[in-house]
Design a protein around this motif. Structure first.
Motif, PDB file in Angstrom:
ATOM      1  N   UNK A 383       0.811  -1.213   0.000  1.00  0.00           N
ATOM      2  CA  UNK A 383       0.000   0.000   0.000  1.00  0.00           C
ATOM      3  C   UNK A 383       0.851   1.273   0.000  1.00  0.00           C
ATOM      4  N   UNK A 384       2.152   1.129   0.283  1.00  0.00           N
ATOM      5  CA  UNK A 384       3.056   2.288   0.269  1.00  0.00           C
ATOM      6  C   UNK A 384       3.616   2.463  -1.140  1.00  0.00           C
ATOM      7  N   UNK A 385       3.538   3.680  -1.634  1.00  0.00           N
ATOM      8  CA  UNK A 385       3.983   3.963  -2.997  1.00  0.00           C
ATOM      9  C   UNK A 385       5.491   4.157  -3.047  1.00  0.00           C
ATOM     10  N   UNK A 386       6.171   3.302  -3.790  1.00  0.00           N
ATOM     11  CA  UNK A 386       7.604   3.413  -3.990  1.00  0.00           C
ATOM     12  C   UNK A 386       7.878   4.226  -5.246  1.00  0.00           C
ATOM     13  N   UNK A 387       8.852   5.125  -5.168  1.00  0.00           N
ATOM     14  CA  UNK A 387       9.247   5.942  -6.316  1.00  0.00           C
ATOM     15  C   UNK A 387      10.708   5.663  -6.625  1.00  0.00           C
ATOM     16  N   UNK A 388      11.003   5.350  -7.867  1.00  0.00           N
ATOM     17  CA  UNK A 388      12.385   5.081  -8.282  1.00  0.00           C
ATOM     18  C   UNK A 388      12.899   6.274  -9.093  1.00  0.00           C
ATOM     19  N   UNK A 389      13.582   7.218  -8.412  1.00  0.00           N
ATOM     20  CA  UNK A 389      13.959   8.456  -9.106  1.00  0.00           C
ATOM     21  C   UNK A 389      15.094   8.302 -10.111  1.00  0.00           C
ATOM     22  N   UNK A 390      15.889   7.228  -9.967  1.00  0.00           N
ATOM     23  CA  UNK A 390      17.025   7.017 -10.872  1.00  0.00           C
ATOM     24  C   UNK A 390      17.069   5.546 -11.264  1.00  0.00           C
ATOM     25  N   UNK A 391      17.579   5.284 -12.461  1.00  0.00           N
ATOM     26  CA  UNK A 391      17.790   3.913 -12.901  1.00  0.00           C
ATOM     27  C   UNK A 391      19.172   3.807 -13.535  1.00  0.00           C
ATOM     28  N   UNK A 392      19.656   2.584 -13.638  1.00  0.00           N
ATOM     29  CA  UNK A 392      20.948   2.360 -14.299  1.00  0.00           C
ATOM     30  C   UNK A 392      20.827   1.245 -15.330  1.00  0.00           C
TER      31      UNK A 392
END
Length: 392
Positions: A383-392
């Protein structure tokens, strides 16, 4: 069993509670008029959020192995930590055997030393390290405490940190640690309020219940020394993090000047074996309080604890939920643990990293048997929204 390698590493951020437990709504005890180094300025005195204590947010690191097993961990770090993971640390992780934790720690620490050594970089390394231990436990189908050598006691006993030690006593905790509310800039009136609050709480809990004050780096040597001697009348067990974490010399002097029965404790904002070596060799404290999510993770906490053992000092990690529980239960020089009361009024027991983690074990009557679930035994709350601000 064929040991998998690390296939992929991902870093996310979360807002609102979680591992950055200062990220709370208005009116929470953890934020309301707590003495801080910035309390010398009236405009930053009432709320710690006013100077940005909640700006970082939670960092979540997931590490996926080649067999599909995923380990994860959380700490304070937010977007800065996510950048460090995705843009720098992954090169030291992907492709390595999941067992090679010591090597990966060495690569991460010395690979970031030119801009790291402490602070947010060590928070980030700690999070990766904890995720590696969680992954290894899941691969081996063992709880982390078994990987660390197994428990030395059947259960943990806890003291509570929060605004209401009297309520914590009724919940079965062995002691209560309050945040100091008034710093040196508030003069004699503030000093008297601190002492009156302690005396009132002593009257409520009786003589045998531990009472402590967390000063959160906000005092100077003169004030801390005077306060400690005045507070001994109310049976203060220890004075915690009274000075700046960089003032090793001040801590050594404070400990020499303390009342005989009162402890000096610190280390929440210290990191690595080298930082704690300074505290221990200079005789700065009776008990160190490394945060396993900030000091370098489990891999470094093992070394820190061994140093403390050689100096006859206790190691009671700063409240970090399951990440410290699995360590404390395996160490004789960690005879009790901290539980952070995250209910806004400190009047009930709720999971420390709520709402982010599921299955966090909770103390009952101030005690807990650490579950033998593989890894650290917790799950991310979908239920907690995860945000992935960077990727590789």
């Amino acid at each position: 069993m064929s040991m998998p390698t690390i296939r992929h590493v991902r870093a996310f951020t979360v807002r609102g509670g979680g591992a950055d437990y200062h990220d709370q709504a208005e009116g929470h005890w953890i934020d309301d008029h707590v003495s801080t180094p910035l309390a010398r300025y009236p405009e930053y005195r009432q709320s710690r959020r006013s100077f940005g204590l909640d700006v970082l947010g939670t960092l979540v690191v997931e590490i996926e192995a080649s067999d599909g097993t995923v380990g994860f961990a959380v700490t304070t770090g937010g977007e800065i930590g996510a950048f460090i993971v995705e843009k720098h640390l992954v090169r030291f992780l992907e492709g390595q055997w999941v067992t090679d934790i010591e090597k990966m720690w060495d690569l991460m620490y010395f690979g970031t030393q030119f801009y790291g050594r402490k602070g947010i970089v060590l928070n980030t390394i700690s999070c990766v390290d904890l995720a590696l231990w969680d992954l290894l436990g899941k691969v081996r189908k063992e709880p982390v405490f078994q990987l660390l050598g197994g428990p030395v006691r059947d259960e943990l006993q806890f003291y509570a940190t929060g605004a209401r030690p009297d309520l914590a006593q009724k919940m079965g905790f062995i002691g209560g640690k309050m945040p100091l509310q008034h710093g040196p800039a508030e003069g004699e009136e503030g000093l008297r309020k601190n002492l009156d609050r302690l005396a009132d709480m002593r009257n409520r809990v009786g003589d045998d219940f531990w009472l402590m004050y967390d000063c959160w780096m906000s005092l100077d040597l003169r004030y801390a020394t005077r306060f400690a001697h005045l507070a001994q009348e109310s049976g203060l067990k220890w004075i915690e993090e009274a000075l700046s974490p960089d003032d090793y010399w001040g801590y050594a002097e404070l400990r020499r000047k303390m009342p005989p029965a009162m402890w000096v404790t610190t280390g929440e904002h210290e990191a690595t074996r080298w930082g704690f070596r300074m505290l221990l060799e200079m005789g700065c404290c009776d008990m160190i309080q490394p945060d396993v999510g900030w000091c370098g993770g489990i891999t470094e906490l093992i070394k820190i604890s061994a140093l403390a053992d050689a100096h006859d000092a206790l190691v009671v990690p700063h409240g970090s939920s399951v990440y410290s529980y699995h360590f404390v239960v395996t160490r004789h020089n960690s005879p009790f643990a901290e539980f952070l009361m995250m209910a806004p009024k400190a009047d009930e027991i709720v999971p420390m990293f709520t709402p982010l983690l599921l299955d966090e074990p909770l103390p009952v009557n101030g005690r807990m048997k650490v579950p033998d679930t593989p890894g650290f035994g917790v799950r991310l709350n979908p239920a907690c929204t995860l945000h992935r601000p960077y990727e590789h």
